[in-house]
Motif scaffolding. Structure first.
Motif, short mmCIF file in Angstrom:
data_model
loop_
_atom_site.label_atom_id
_atom_site.label_comp_id
_atom_site.label_asym_id
_atom_site.label_seq_id
_atom_site.Cartn_x
_atom_site.Cartn_y
_atom_site.Cartn_z
N THR A 129 31.75 33.10 45.75
CA THR A 129 33.25 33.30 46.12
C THR A 129 34.00 34.68 45.89
OG1 THR A 129 33.32 31.07 45.60
CG2 THR A 129 35.40 32.36 46.33
N MET A 130 33.53 35.02 44.57
CA MET A 130 33.87 36.57 44.33
C MET A 130 33.06 37.61 45.10
SD MET A 130 33.82 37.93 40.41
CE MET A 130 31.87 38.42 40.36
N SER B 29 38.58 33.71 41.81
CA SER B 29 37.35 33.57 41.61
C SER B 29 36.78 34.14 40.32
CB SER B 29 36.34 34.02 42.69
OG SER B 29 36.62 35.31 43.05
N VAL C 234 42.17 35.19 46.23
CA VAL C 234 41.00 34.30 46.30
C VAL C 234 40.01 34.96 45.44
CG1 VAL C 234 38.91 33.54 47.36
CG2 VAL C 234 41.23 32.90 48.21
N ALA D 157 31.63 30.14 42.04
CA ALA D 157 32.71 31.21 41.60
C ALA D 157 32.07 32.48 41.90
CB ALA D 157 33.29 31.13 40.12
N SER E 250 34.83 37.47 48.74
CA SER E 250 36.09 37.72 48.90
C SER E 250 36.36 39.25 48.80
CB SER E 250 36.80 36.87 48.12
OG SER E 250 36.43 36.83 46.84
#
Lengths: 219, 670
Positions: free
Chosen positions: B146-147, B127, B123, B143, B150
Motif C-alpha cells: 500500500t505504501m 500505510s 493513505v 501495508a 500510494s
C-alpha cells in the motif's frame, strides 16, 4: 436386461463417435449443422437410457435441457446464422481429409488407452463409454484446429461440449445440476457472442476466413 | 472505559482519522481551499497525536492488537514495541511539519486534483504507520505494498509529463523487485512452519546458512526501498518528479521504514548472527555513501542533489547497522547499543533536516518555477524565511555543531573508534579505514551543501524574474519552522532523544547508553565515559557565539570598522553580470575531476568556428550500463523468444492447447 441396456448405451456412444468422424470429414456447413443436430439427439438418447437405468431424476432434466438446447435451439440459431451470412456450402480444411482421418484414428486409440485405467475404477453402468467420450473431445478439438472458417470452428466447439457432457454422464452420472445449468447457459451465450463476432469479422474483412485475423497481430 | 485504552488503540484511531480525511478529500475533489486549509492541517494534528500517543510506550511492555481484516483465518497481527514506537514518533513528528507545509503547498492546477492527492497522502501516512506496527508477514506485506502504491500515485501527481511517468514506472518496478525479496525473506524466516506471524519467526532458530539467505534477501528487499547501491537509481528520478512535500515524506520518512524493516529482521526476528553480515552491510553502506555524496556534488538540479544526498545518508545508516551487527555477532552488547544509537539518532536527524531541505526547494520552486541551479541565485534577499530555515537544514546536513547532524555523525564515528576491542585482528585493521571514509563522506556532504545553499540563495540572481520571487506563505513557513526547530533542539539537547532510544536498544540487544545519560547530566553527552569522549552542545554553542562576537568586535574596533561595498573579482573587466558568478557546474568541477572514475561523462564542446558556442556536459551513472541495460536487453531477448509463440493464427493457438491436453493425458496415463 442389464446387458442389453449397456449395449444400448454403447451403441449411442459409438453413434456419437461416428458422427464426430463424419463432422471431421464433412466439407459443407449445412451438413455439419445436421450432423451436430444428430449428435445432440444421440447424447439425449444415451442420457435418457442412463437415467432410466439409474432412476436419477436429474438426468432426465438434463436430457430435456440438452434436447431443448442442442437439438432445437442452437441448430435453429446456426441455420439462421448461415442463411444470413450466406455461407451454406463450401468450406475448406487446412489438411486433406484422409490425413485427418488417420490422425483421428490415432487419437481414438490414444484416448482409449488413457481412459482404460480410469474406467476400470468406475462402477457406473456406462463406464465403457468414457474412452469414446474422450476420443470425441479430441476429435472435436482437431476439427477446430483444422478449419479455416469461423462457423465450423464454432460447431467444433459445440461438439466438444457434447462430448464433455457424455464424459460426465458416463463417468459420474452427470455433473451437479447447478454446473450443468451453468454450462448450458455458457454455451448459449457463447453461441450468441460468436454469432455477433462472425458478423463483425465479415464486416471487417469481407470474408469469414479467420486467417484474416492474423493481421490483428501486433508486431 | 476510556482509561483502558492502550497506546496502540490511539494509534489505530489516528489511522482511522487519516483514512477518514482521505475519504473526505475524495468527496471534496476540487474544493481546493477546504482540502488545503482543513484536511491537511487536520492530518498534521493526527501526526502530532500519533507521536503523543506512543511517547508513554517507551520501556513498557509491548501492546498487541489483532484486527479481523483481510482474508478469513488470517487476521492482521499488530504489535507496538519500543522499536515500532520509536519509528512512530519519527513518522508523527516529521509528518506533522510536512502536513502543515503541504497545507500551503498544493495548488489547483494540472495533474491530480487536490482531493485525490489528499487521499493518497493520508493513505501513504497510514500505510507507513501500519508497516511499523505489523506483527505478521501478511499485514506487513499488505501495508508495504500500500505504501509503495500510494507513494507511486503521489510521485506521478503531474502525470501529464512523460518524464514523471517514467520516473514513476522506475520507482514501482524497483519497489516490486524489493517486495519480492522481502516476501521470500519472510518465507525463509518462517522455516516451513506455515505460520507467518513474527512471534513464530522469533521462535524459530535457523541454521546459519538459511539465516544468511534470509538476511541477504532482507538487505536486497529493504535496500531497494532505501536506495542502497546498486538499487538506488529510482531515487534521483522519483524525487525531482514528486511534489516537494511528497519528496520530503518519501526521503525523510519512507526510507526510514526500510531501515526499520532491516533492524526488525536482523536484530529481532533472526536469532543467529554471523560477523560477515555486518561486514557486507558495512561495505555496501560505505559504497552507497561515497557514491551518493560524490554524485550529489556534481548535480545541477536542486532536488536531484538532495536525492543523492539521501542516498549518501542511507549509506551511512547502513554502515552503522553493519557495524552494530559486527559488534552483535561478537556479543559486545554495549558497543552494539552505541552503534545502534548512532543509527537511530541519524535516522531521526536525517528525517528532520532532509524534510526541511526538500520543503525549502518546494518553496523555491513555487516562487521561481526553476529547479535548475544554473538559473537560481541570490534568493536570500527575496525569500529570507526560506533561506534561513534551509540554512539550518544545511548546517545539520553538513554535520556542523551544534545541530542534530553533528551529534549523529559524532556518535557514529565514536562507535567506529571503539573497534580495537574486537577479537578479530583483520577487522581491527580494516575498520579504522572505514572511519576515515566516513569522515570523507561527511566532508564531501558539507561541500555539496555549500554548493546547494550558495548557488540557490547567495550571490546575484542569475535570472531577471528571480527578483519577483515571493517568500513562502504562513503554512509553508510554519512547517519548515517546526522541522528546523527540531534540528536545533536535537543538536542542543541530544539526551532528549537518547532517552527515547535507550529502551529500544535495551529491548533489541540488551544494553543501552542509559547509564551515561543519567550519570552525566543534561549538559554532556558521553557515550562511554566522560573522560574518554564527551560533547557538550550548549558549551559549544556558547563558544561559537563568543568567538563570533569577539571577531565581530575586533573587526569593528581595530580594523577600519566601516562597511564597504565594491565589486569582487573585478579583474579589470568593464562590466559584470550575474552570469559571471561561480556556477553549480563550476563548483562541482574539481570533484568531477578527482572522482572521474565514478562518472560516465559526455562532453559537448563547441568548435572554434561556432558562432553561437555552447558547452554542455552530461553526467550519468555507470550502473545503468553495468547492470540495468544488460538486464533490460536480456529481458527483451527472452520476451522476443516468447513472442515467437504468438503467430496470430487461431489454429496455432488451438494447437497449443491441444498438444498441452495430449501431453497432460499422456502424463496421467503413466
Amino acid at each position: 436386461m442389464s446387458a442389453l441396456i449397456s449395449q444400448l448405451i454403447n451403441l449411442f456412444a459409438s453413434v456419437i463417435l461416428l458422427l464426430a468422424f463424419a463432422m471431421l470429414s464433412q466439407r459443407r456447413i449445412i451438413n455439419l449443422i445436421h450432423l451436430y443436430t444428430w449428435q445432440g439427439l444421440a447424447v439425449v438418447g444415451s442420457t435418457t437410457v442412463v437415467a432410466y437405468v439409474t432412476h436419477q431424476p436429474h438426468l432426465y432434466y438434463s436430457a430435456a435441457l440438452t434436447l431443448l438446447l442442442k437439438v432445437l435451439l442452437i441448430p435453429y440459431f446456426l441455420h439462421r446464422l448461415i442463411n444470413r451470412l450466406n455461407v451454406r456450402w463450401d468450406i475448406e480444411t487446412l489438411f486433406n481429409i484422409p490425413t485427418l482421418m488417420i490422425i483421428g484414428i490415432i487419437l481414438v486409440i490414444f484416448a482409449f488407452n488413457v481412459a482404460l485405467p480410469i474406467s476400470r475404477f468406475s462402477d457406473t453402468i456406462a463406464h465403457g463409454t468414457l474412452g469414446i467420450a474422450l476420443a470425441c473431445i479430441l476429435l472435436s478439438f482437431l476439427m477446430m484446429i483444422t478449419r479455416a472458417k469461423a462457423v465450423p470452428q464454432v460447431i467444433g466447439f459445440l461438439s466438444m461440449e457434447n462430448a464433455l457432457f457424455l464424459a460426465a454422464t458416463s463417468a459420474t452420472y452427470g455433473m451437479p445440476m447447478v454446473v450443468e445449468l451453468g454450462i448450458a447457459l455458457d454455451v448459449l451465450v457463447g453461441i450468441l457472442i460468436s454469432g455477433v463476432f462472425m458478423f463483425q469479422i465479415r464486416e471487417q474483412f469481407d470474408s469469414l476466413d479467420i486467417r484474416h485475423l492474423e493481421k490483428l497481430k501486433e508486431d | 472505559m476510556m482509561l483502558n485504552w492502550l497506546s496502540i488503540d490511539y494509534v489505530l484511531l489516528v489511522i482511522a482519522l487519516w483514512l477518514g480525511i482521505g475519504v473526505a478529500g475524495v468527496f471534496a475533489l476540487r474544493r481546493f481551499r477546504f482540502v488545503a486549509r482543513v484536511l491537511f492541517p487536520l492530518g498534521g494534528v493526527g501526526c502530532l497525536a500519533l507521536a503523543g500517543a506512543v511517547l508513554p510506550m517507551f520501556g513498557s511492555t509491548p501492546d498487541i492488537a489483532i484486527l479481523p481484516l483481510g482474508l478469513p483465518q488470517l487476521p492482521f497481527h499488530l504489535r507496538l514495541d519500543g522499536l515500532s514506537a520509536f519509528f512512530l514518533v519519527l513518522i508523527g513528528a516529521v509528518g506533522a511539519g510536512i502536513s502543515m507545509f503541504a497545507a500551503g503547498y498544493f495548488r489547483n492546477g494540472a495533474g491530480t486534483p487536490p482531493g485525490l492527492l489528499c487521499l493518497e497522502y493520508h493513505v501513504f501516512l497510514a500505510s507507513m504507520v501500519l508497516v511499523v506496527l505489523a506483527d505478521d508477514a501478511y499485514a506487513f506485506m499488505v501495508a508495504w505494498e500500500t505504501m509503495a502504491l500510494s507513494s507511486f500515485f503521489l510521485v506521478t501527481a503531474n502525470h501529464k509529463l512523460p518524464e514523471v511517468r517514467q520516473a514513476g514506472f522506475l520507482y514501482l518496478l524497483i519497489a516490486h523487485v524489493g517486495a519480492i525479496a522481502i516476501l521470500l525473506c519472510f518465507g525463509v524466516l518462517q522455516a516451513n512452519s506455515g505460520d507467518y506471524t513474527f512471534a513464530n519467526m522469533r521462535a524459530q532458530s535457523l541454521s546459519p546458512a538459511w539465516a544468511s539467505i534470509a538476511f541477504i534477501l532482507a538487505v536486497l528487499g529493504f535496500g531497494a526501498k532505501a536506495g542502497m547501491l546498486p538499487l538506488h537509481v529510482w531515487l534521483p528520478e522519483a524525487h525531482p518528479a514528486a511534489p516537494s512535500p511528497v519528496s520530503a515524506l518519501m526521503s525523510g520518512v519512507m526510507l526510514k521504514t526500510a531501515i526499520y524493516g532491516l533492524l526488525r529482521i536482523s536484530f529481532d526476528l533472526l536469532d543467529v548472527h554471523v560477523w560477515w553480515w555486518g561486514g557486507l552491510l558495512l561495505a555496501l553502506g560505505l559504497a552507497t555513501a561515497v557514491f551518493g555524496v560524490v554524485f550529489a556534488t556534481v548535480q545541477t538540479d536542486m532536488k536531484r542533489l538532495l536525492a543523492y544526498s539521501s542516498i549518501e545518508n542511507i549509506g551511512l545508516l547502513l554502515a552503522g547497522i553493519g557495524l552494530a551487527l559486527i559488534f552483535h555477532a561478537y556479543r559486545m552488547s554495549a558497543l552494539t547499543a552505541l552503534a545502534l544509537t548512532a543509527v537511530l539518532y541519524h535516522a531521526v536527524s536525517h528525517a528532520f533536516f532532509k524534510s526541511v531541505l526538500f520543503l525549502g526547494t518546494g518553496s523555491v520552486l513555487h516562487a521561481t518555477g526553476e529547479r535548475n541551479l544554473g538559473r537560481l541565485g541570490g534568493l536570500i534577499r527575496y525569500m529570507p524565511w526560506t533561506a534561513w530555515l534551509v540554512l539550518v537544514g544545511v548546517f545539520a546536513s553538513s554535520g556542523l555543531p551544534p545541530f542534530s547532524g553533528f551529534v549523529a555523525e559524532w556518535l557514529l564515528l565514536q562507535s567506529f573508534l571503539f573497534t580495537p576491542g574486537l577479537p578479530d585482528s583483520f577487522l581491527n585493521m580494516f575498520i579504522p579505514i572505514v572511519a576515515a571514509v566516513i569522515a570523507l563522506v561527511a566532508a564531501l556532504a558539507g561541500y555539496a551543501m555549500v554548493k546547494f545553499f550558495g548557488v540557490i540563495f547567495l550571490g546575484q540572481p542569475r535570472e531577471e524574474k528571480l527578483k519577483q520571487a515571493r517568500d513562502a506563505g504562513f503554512w509553508e513557513k510554519g512547517g519548515m519552522l517546526w522541522l528546523a526547530g527540531w534540528c536545533i533542539v536535537l543538536g542542543l539537547f541530544p539526551n532528549l532523544l537518547i532517552r527515547l532510544i535507550d529502551p529500544v536498544t535495551v529491548s533489541l540487544v540488551g544494553a543501552g547508553l542509559g547509564r551515561s545519560t543519567t550519570e552525566s547530566n543534561w549538559l554532556f553527552l558521553a557515550p562511554s565515559s566522560i573522560e574518554r569522549a564527551s560533547f557538550a552542545p550548549l558549551l559549544f554553542l556558547l563558544g561559537i557565539t563568543a568567538g563570533c562576537l569577539i571577531a565581530f568586535a575586533l573587526v569593528r574596533v581595530f580594523y577600519h570598522g566601516r562597511l564597504r561595498r565594491s565589486p569582487p573579482w573585478d579583474c579589470g573587466h568593464p562590466w559584470q553580470n550575474a552570469r559571471m558568478q561561480d556556477t553549480a557546474e563550476g563548483f562541482g568541477q574539481p570533484i568531477r575531476q578527482i572522482f572521474s572514475p565514478f562518472f560516465r561523462l559526455k562532453r559537448h564542446l563547441p568548435t572554434p568556428a561556432d558562432s553561437a558556442p555552447s558547452y554542455h556536459v552530461e553526467v550519468s551513472d555507470h550502473f545503468w550500463h553495468w547492470l540495468y541495460l544488460p538486464v533490460a536487453r536480456g529481458i527483451e531477448f527472452l520476451a522476443a523468444l516468447v513472442g515467437r509463440l504468438q503467430q496470430g493464427r487461431i489454429s496455432i493457438y488451438l494447437l497449443y492447447s491441444f498438444l498441452t491436453l495430449l501431453f497432460m493425458l499422456f502424463l496421467v496415463q503413466r
